[in-house]
Scaffold this motif. Structure first.
Motif, PDB file in Angstrom:
ATOM      1  N   ASP A  41      -4.721 -11.966   0.839  1.00  0.00           N
ATOM      2  CA  ASP A  41      -5.249 -10.967   1.778  1.00  0.00           C
ATOM      3  C   ASP A  41      -4.736  -9.582   1.393  1.00  0.00           C
ATOM      4  OD1 ASP A  41      -6.378  -9.557   3.799  1.00  0.00           O
ATOM      5  OD2 ASP A  41      -5.570 -10.764   5.445  1.00  0.00           O
ATOM      6  N   ARG A  42      -5.214  -9.109   0.256  1.00  0.00           N
ATOM      7  CA  ARG A  42      -4.755  -7.828  -0.272  1.00  0.00           C
ATOM      8  C   ARG A  42      -5.016  -6.678   0.691  1.00  0.00           C
ATOM      9  NH1 ARG A  42      -7.419  -8.604  -6.298  1.00  0.00           N
ATOM     10  NH2 ARG A  42      -5.869 -10.096  -7.128  1.00  0.00           N
ATOM     11  N   ARG A  43      -6.130  -6.762   1.409  1.00  0.00           N
ATOM     12  CA  ARG A  43      -6.461  -5.684   2.346  1.00  0.00           C
ATOM     13  C   ARG A  43      -5.385  -5.560   3.429  1.00  0.00           C
ATOM     14  NH1 ARG A  43     -10.917  -2.686   4.065  1.00  0.00           N
ATOM     15  NH2 ARG A  43     -10.098  -1.181   5.581  1.00  0.00           N
ATOM     16  N   GLN A  44      -4.890  -6.705   3.901  1.00  0.00           N
ATOM     17  CA  GLN A  44      -3.843  -6.666   4.912  1.00  0.00           C
ATOM     18  C   GLN A  44      -2.580  -6.008   4.352  1.00  0.00           C
ATOM     19  OE1 GLN A  44      -1.400 -10.157   5.831  1.00  0.00           O
ATOM     20  NE2 GLN A  44      -2.063  -9.977   7.971  1.00  0.00           N
ATOM     21  N   GLY A  45      -2.257  -6.303   3.098  1.00  0.00           N
ATOM     22  CA  GLY A  45      -1.091  -5.692   2.480  1.00  0.00           C
ATOM     23  C   GLY A  45      -1.229  -4.181   2.385  1.00  0.00           C
ATOM     24  N   HIS A  46      -2.427  -3.712   2.006  1.00  0.00           N
ATOM     25  CA  HIS A  46      -2.657  -2.272   1.924  1.00  0.00           C
ATOM     26  C   HIS A  46      -2.591  -1.630   3.305  1.00  0.00           C
ATOM     27  CE1 HIS A  46      -4.501   1.625   1.048  1.00  0.00           C
ATOM     28  NE2 HIS A  46      -5.284   1.395   2.090  1.00  0.00           N
ATOM     29  N   ASP A  47      -3.251  -2.239   4.283  1.00  0.00           N
ATOM     30  CA  ASP A  47      -3.293  -1.652   5.625  1.00  0.00           C
ATOM     31  C   ASP A  47      -1.891  -1.534   6.221  1.00  0.00           C
ATOM     32  OD1 ASP A  47      -6.003  -1.471   5.403  1.00  0.00           O
ATOM     33  OD2 ASP A  47      -6.443  -3.231   6.642  1.00  0.00           O
ATOM     34  N   ARG A  48      -1.061  -2.544   6.007  1.00  0.00           N
ATOM     35  CA  ARG A  48       0.295  -2.497   6.552  1.00  0.00           C
ATOM     36  C   ARG A  48       1.128  -1.430   5.852  1.00  0.00           C
ATOM     37  NH1 ARG A  48       3.813  -7.915   6.655  1.00  0.00           N
ATOM     38  NH2 ARG A  48       3.283  -7.803   4.438  1.00  0.00           N
ATOM     39  N   LEU A  49       1.009  -1.361   4.529  1.00  0.00           N
ATOM     40  CA  LEU A  49       1.737  -0.349   3.768  1.00  0.00           C
ATOM     41  C   LEU A  49       1.316   1.053   4.181  1.00  0.00           C
ATOM     42  CD1 LEU A  49       3.610   0.458   1.394  1.00  0.00           C
ATOM     43  CD2 LEU A  49       1.641   0.161  -0.132  1.00  0.00           C
ATOM     44  N   PHE A  50       0.013   1.250   4.354  1.00  0.00           N
ATOM     45  CA  PHE A  50      -0.508   2.555   4.765  1.00  0.00           C
ATOM     46  C   PHE A  50      -0.002   2.936   6.154  1.00  0.00           C
ATOM     47  CE2 PHE A  50      -3.635   5.418   6.628  1.00  0.00           C
ATOM     48  CZ  PHE A  50      -3.810   6.357   5.614  1.00  0.00           C
ATOM     49  N   ALA A  51      -0.061   1.981   7.089  1.00  0.00           N
ATOM     50  CA  ALA A  51       0.380   2.258   8.452  1.00  0.00           C
ATOM     51  C   ALA A  51       1.881   2.531   8.519  1.00  0.00           C
ATOM     52  CB  ALA A  51       0.024   1.086   9.370  1.00  0.00           C
ATOM     53  N   ASP A  52       2.640   1.883   7.659  1.00  0.00           N
ATOM     54  CA  ASP A  52       4.095   2.045   7.674  1.00  0.00           C
ATOM     55  C   ASP A  52       4.542   3.398   7.151  1.00  0.00           C
ATOM     56  OD1 ASP A  52       4.483  -0.424   8.776  1.00  0.00           O
ATOM     57  OD2 ASP A  52       5.078  -1.404   6.909  1.00  0.00           O
ATOM     58  N   TYR A  53       3.851   3.911   6.083  1.00  0.00           N
ATOM     59  CA  TYR A  53       4.388   5.086   5.388  1.00  0.00           C
ATOM     60  C   TYR A  53       3.403   6.230   5.147  1.00  0.00           C
ATOM     61  CZ  TYR A  53       8.267   1.938   4.330  1.00  0.00           C
ATOM     62  OH  TYR A  53       9.325   1.068   4.434  1.00  0.00           O
ATOM     63  N   PHE A  54       2.097   5.974   5.155  1.00  0.00           N
ATOM     64  CA  PHE A  54       1.160   6.988   4.685  1.00  0.00           C
ATOM     65  C   PHE A  54       0.139   7.441   5.726  1.00  0.00           C
ATOM     66  CE2 PHE A  54       2.671   4.611   1.015  1.00  0.00           C
ATOM     67  CZ  PHE A  54       3.108   5.639   0.196  1.00  0.00           C
ATOM     68  N   ALA A  55       0.154   6.875   6.906  1.00  0.00           N
ATOM     69  CA  ALA A  55      -0.761   7.296   7.969  1.00  0.00           C
ATOM     70  C   ALA A  55      -0.365   8.674   8.498  1.00  0.00           C
ATOM     71  CB  ALA A  55      -0.757   6.266   9.096  1.00  0.00           C
TER      72      ALA A  55
END
Length: 216
Positions: A41-55
């Motif tokens: 579930d690569r999309r979930q990995g990206h979404d979590r990383l984005f929400a944690d540091y880049f949002a």
């Protein structure tokens, strides 16, 4: 940037040697017989990383970002934009089945985590959702591109102009460019030159006492 790339050059040279000395004849080409496929579930990995540091309002503060990535977010994004423009490996793509691949943030962050923490390639899989072989490939691509893009400007010996500029910046911050006059006696010997405590990355100057030979 100077500090960041200097750390890469000095502390990760062994990592680069390991990557370069690996068997270049081994190529990753699709699934391997006997290996179990993991739907990460690569999309979930990206979404979590984005929400944690880049949002816009990330979960973690800029202070935590700097501690975990060893740099500020604007510098991270500057490097990411540079390597994306230089090499399509860090551009997100779709495969023949229209499955979206790993995002640039996932690839670069996996490389950064391996470099920052000195962990094994598969240690970032459970958070970033990236398999070990791809993490190694991302690390190799990242290191090579940093050297290729920024090497001429930053991975070189300092010039007199560089030194003068850095000393001027240091003086503004309270670190004088010239040592103040002093006089003291130690074990019956008189000295008229001061010194600063430093670690192993500084040059062998009489005014610098290197108390930490191998900084981590």
């Amino acid at each position: 940037m100077v500090t960041l790339l200097g750390v890469y050059e000095q502390n990760n040279s062994s990592m680069l040697q390991i990557l370069k000395s690996s068997d270049s004849s081994k190529k990753i080409s699709g699934s391997v017989v006997g290996h179990r496929y993991i739907c990460r579930d690569r999309r979930q990995g990206h979404d979590r990383l984005f929400a944690d540091y880049f949002a816009v309002n990330p979960m973690y503060s800029p202070t935590i970002f700097r501690r975990r990535f060893r740099m500020r977010r604007p510098l991270y994004l500057r490097i990411l934009n540079a390597i994306q423009a230089h090499n399509s490996y860090f551009v997100q793509k779709q495969d023949a089945a229209d499955v979206v691949g790993l995002s640039p943030l996932q690839k670069m962050t996996s490389a950064m985590r391996i470099l920052s923490y000195g962990v094994a390639a598969d240690a970032v899989d459970d958070y970033i959702r990236i398999e070990e072989s791809t993490a190694i490939q991302s690390l190799q691509q990242f290191c090579n591109l940093v050297i290729e893009i920024f090497g001429v400007e930053y991975l070189r010996s300092s010039t007199p102009t560089d030194i003068a500029r850095l000393l001027a910046i240091g003086e503004v911050r309270g670190f004088p460019g010239k040592a103040p006059p002093v006089h003291y006696t130690i074990n019956g010997h008189s000295y008229d030159i001061g010194y600063y405590f430093a670690d192993g990355i500084y040059p062998q100057w009489a005014t610098l006492v290197q108390t930490i030979s191998s900084p981590q």
